[in-house]
Design an enzyme around this catalytic site. Structure first.
Site, mmCIF file in Angstrom:
data_model
loop_
_atom_site.group_PDB
_atom_site.id
_atom_site.type_symbol
_atom_site.label_atom_id
_atom_site.label_comp_id
_atom_site.label_asym_id
_atom_site.label_seq_id
_atom_site.Cartn_x
_atom_site.Cartn_y
_atom_site.Cartn_z
ATOM 1 N N LEU A 19 21.633 -69.637 21.896
ATOM 2 C CA LEU A 19 22.879 -70.075 22.539
ATOM 3 C C LEU A 19 23.997 -70.235 21.531
ATOM 4 O O LEU A 19 25.148 -69.879 21.796
ATOM 5 C CB LEU A 19 22.646 -71.394 23.272
ATOM 6 C CG LEU A 19 22.091 -71.309 24.691
ATOM 7 C CD1 LEU A 19 21.819 -72.703 25.223
ATOM 8 C CD2 LEU A 19 23.055 -70.571 25.600
ATOM 9 N N THR A 190 17.745 -82.685 7.898
ATOM 10 C CA THR A 190 18.710 -81.623 7.597
ATOM 11 C C THR A 190 18.753 -81.343 6.101
ATOM 12 O O THR A 190 18.778 -80.185 5.668
ATOM 13 C CB THR A 190 20.102 -82.007 8.122
ATOM 14 O OG1 THR A 190 20.079 -82.019 9.548
ATOM 15 C CG2 THR A 190 21.163 -81.033 7.641
ATOM 16 N N VAL A 240 25.682 -80.817 25.913
ATOM 17 C CA VAL A 240 26.745 -80.700 26.907
ATOM 18 C C VAL A 240 26.114 -80.560 28.290
ATOM 19 O O VAL A 240 24.921 -80.300 28.419
ATOM 20 C CB VAL A 240 27.678 -79.498 26.613
ATOM 21 C CG1 VAL A 240 28.497 -79.748 25.359
ATOM 22 C CG2 VAL A 240 26.869 -78.211 26.451
ATOM 23 N N CYS A 381 11.177 -57.057 42.260
ATOM 24 C CA CYS A 381 10.059 -56.354 41.634
ATOM 25 C C CYS A 381 8.755 -56.686 42.377
ATOM 26 O O CYS A 381 8.553 -56.232 43.499
ATOM 27 C CB CYS A 381 9.979 -56.701 40.144
ATOM 28 S SG CYS A 381 8.916 -55.595 39.184
ATOM 29 N N HIS A 516 15.385 -55.288 38.382
ATOM 30 C CA HIS A 516 15.665 -56.677 38.003
ATOM 31 C C HIS A 516 17.174 -56.898 37.891
ATOM 32 O O HIS A 516 17.744 -56.826 36.798
ATOM 33 C CB HIS A 516 14.982 -57.011 36.680
ATOM 34 C CG HIS A 516 13.494 -57.124 36.779
ATOM 35 N ND1 HIS A 516 12.845 -58.317 37.038
ATOM 36 C CD2 HIS A 516 12.531 -56.185 36.673
ATOM 37 C CE1 HIS A 516 11.551 -58.102 37.075
ATOM 38 N NE2 HIS A 516 11.326 -56.815 36.860
ATOM 39 N N GLU A 518 18.845 -59.557 37.924
ATOM 40 C CA GLU A 518 19.223 -60.745 37.152
ATOM 41 C C GLU A 518 19.594 -60.402 35.714
ATOM 42 O O GLU A 518 20.336 -61.143 35.059
ATOM 43 C CB GLU A 518 18.082 -61.776 37.167
ATOM 44 C CG GLU A 518 16.828 -61.405 36.393
ATOM 45 C CD GLU A 518 15.801 -60.623 37.190
ATOM 46 O OE1 GLU A 518 14.625 -60.601 36.792
ATOM 47 O OE2 GLU A 518 16.196 -60.025 38.214
#
Length: 544
Positions: A19, A190, A240, A381, A516, A518
């Site tokens: 993302l 980190t 978020v 499908c 498909h 999508e």
């Protein structure tokens, strides 16, 4: 000049590198740059095509027939740039390439080693097909410290030296866990992650810090000091309410500005256009209604198995200004009990793709419920195949109707594909052959029947092009008997031999597709089938 941004991850997996990469690509697009995104996966599978969806999530299929990582779906949905086979490579494919070269004698008798031969092959994949883009974003799968990822980290380290800082940048995504008893976000994981990356010869230019709450300025300065990065380049990556808010959130934290500054590019606020994402988020946050959709599948234990499907349903909701509530139902429940009550009161039923006999009868039961109760039904499908078998048994009187995927049958309404046309080439397969890469994969044309519902959904188009991933097909030999029973074959391959779409004209909305859809849906361009399906669910919600 093409610039390369390498996105790595640390501390734990599943932080959202895909993302983050997709959102950064969208931000750079918003500034007018051409982008391409790539995923380098360290696992030894040649591709994810033979992996269980519950192991690694869905398999995302490209137009050119590549079975790829699900993150390529994020890339397409955020940028609209169609992924290609060259945009996903695994350790398995890299090693296979190197071994094939060694067998051919390409290395002229030399000793084949990880460095330079494997790392050179990785660099070839990174640099391939990248002449027209301003930016190529390369996500490295896994986390820093994984032993299988070492050749990839070494390859991108070498590229950083060879191309120079004016053409390369390293972005590292880490986690800032909140410890309730201490009442603070902890920066030590980190610091250790960056130290591990530095030990491999890579100094990150930007740190993206995942956290569930705002990052105090003091902690931000501490991270910058101990990790050897500029304070402005420590970017909070906060949770978020919608994934489509991520580009906006990252822009507000300065991510795209710091990337542009690194490469010496203009970074004025007026140069970026985020209206697309602002409009999408507005619709997500202020729906005018809601619908509930049942997804009757067999991989519901890991919802990443249906990632593109879930997003496409949400896109249909965006197009119709409604919120889509998804009820994930394990199809095996219908085989253990009379479970139709799970479907009562819902506004639509979707049966997605899948493989194998497990859960098949449950999907058939869901299709029958939808047909008899006049609930909008969308079969994709395997979901189309089960709807056809249900119609064969209960409408056409073919009581033994089944699929050869489940074993020998006297009524093979669904059967193994042995040959088909791909362009002007004949593709052939045989039972018992290799599983990897042997399905009908990629984009194929489909001709729509005049006067059909699906032709209306596609705005009157006579021919469409959709992505496939399947090994079995509805048997054309049963077409006449099924149509006589009320099922219409409304989409066919151009040669008329392969059924691509079916519908029930007597039903308010009952559509099955072999492909498909999508995989091609995007929040700013919802797929017409999902838009129409959710519109039918909205109508159904007013009747329930």
């Amino acid at each position: 000049m093409t610039r390369f941004i390498f996105i790595t991850g640390g501390v734990v997996s599943s932080l959202g590198k895909g993302l983050a990469s997709a959102a950064l690509g969208a931000l750079l697009q918003g500034r007018g740059y051409r982008v391409r995104l790539r995923k380098l996966d360290p696992y030894l599978n040649v591709d994810p095509g033979t992996m269980s969806p519950t192991q690694h999530g869905e398999v995302f299929v490209t137009d050119d027939g590549a079975e790829t990582d699900l993150d390529l779906g994020h890339y397409e949905r955020f940028t609209g740039v169609h992924a290609r086979q060259s945009d996903n490579v695994t350790s398995g494919r890299v090693y296979l390439t190197v071994i094939e070269r060694e067998r051919r004698g390409d290395y002229l008798g030399g000793t084949v080693q990880v460095i330079p031969h494997v790392t050179n092959a990785i660099k070839e994949f990174v640099l391939a097909d990248s002449g027209e883009e301003d930016f190529v974003l390369c996500e490295i799968g896994g986390t820093v410290g994984d032993i299988e990822g070492l050749p990839f980290f070494e390859a991108i380290r070498q590229l950083g030296n060879e191309l120079g800082p004016e053409r390369t940048m390293f972005v590292h995504l880490t986690l800032l866990p909140y410890i309730p008893t201490a009442g603070e976000l902890k920066t030590k994981p980190t610091q250790h992650s960056v130290k591990e990356l530095q030990s491999l010869g890579i100094q990150p230019n930007i740190l993206m810090c995942r956290a569930d709450r705002p990052l105090p300025e003091g902690e931000r300065r501490k991270i910058a000091l101990f990790c050897n990065v500029r304070e402005q380049n420590v970017i909070p990556a906060l949770d978020v309410d919608s994934i489509y808010q991520v580009p906006i959130s990252y822009h507000e934290e300065g991510l795209d500005r710091q990337v542009c500054r690194h490469f010496g590019l203009p970074c004025r606020e007026e140069d970026i256009d985020l209206k697309r994402w602002q409009g999408i988020c507005e619709r997500v946050r202020k729906p005018e209604g809601e619908v509930s959709i049942a997804v009757v599948g067999k991989y519901t234990s890991l919802l990443d198995s249906y990632k593109s499907l879930a997003e496409a349903l949400n896109h249909g909701g965006i197009a119709n200004h409604v919120k889509v509530n998804l009820n994930w139902i394990d199809s095996e429940i219908f085989e253990r009990e009379d479970a139709v009550h799970y479907l009562e009161g819902l506004h639509g039923i979707l049966v997605p793709g899948g493989f194998g006999e497990r859960g098949a009868e449950g999907k058939i039961a869901a299709a029958r419920f939808a047909r008899e109760k006049k609930v909008p039904y969308f079969g994709i499908c395997f979901g189309m195949q089960m709807a056809v078998i249900e119609a064969a048994r209960n409408l056409a009187g073919i009581f033994g109707a089944s699929s050869t995927e489940f074993g020998p049958t006297d009524e093979p309404v669904v059967g193994l594909m042995t040959e088909w046309m791909k362009g002007d080439q004949l593709e052939t397969r045989r039972s018992g052959g290799d599983l990897g890469g042997t399905m009908r994969l990629g984009a194929y044309p489909c001709r729509l029947a005049e006067g059909s519902r699906v032709r209306e959904i596609y705005d009157g188009a006579a021919e469409i092009n959709e992505r496939h991933r399947h090994r079995y097909e509805v048997n054309i030999a049963y077409k006449e008997r099924l149509e006589a029973a009320g099922l219409r074959f409304s989409g066919m391959s151009p040669d008329g031999l392969l059924p691509e779409m079916v519908e029930n004209p007597e039903h308010p909305w009952f559509v099955g597709v072999q492909f498909h859809p999508e995989l091609k849906s995007k929040p700013f361009a919802p797929h017409p089938l999902f838009t129409s399906f959710i519109a039918a669910a909205v109508t159904q919600s007013r009747l329930v």
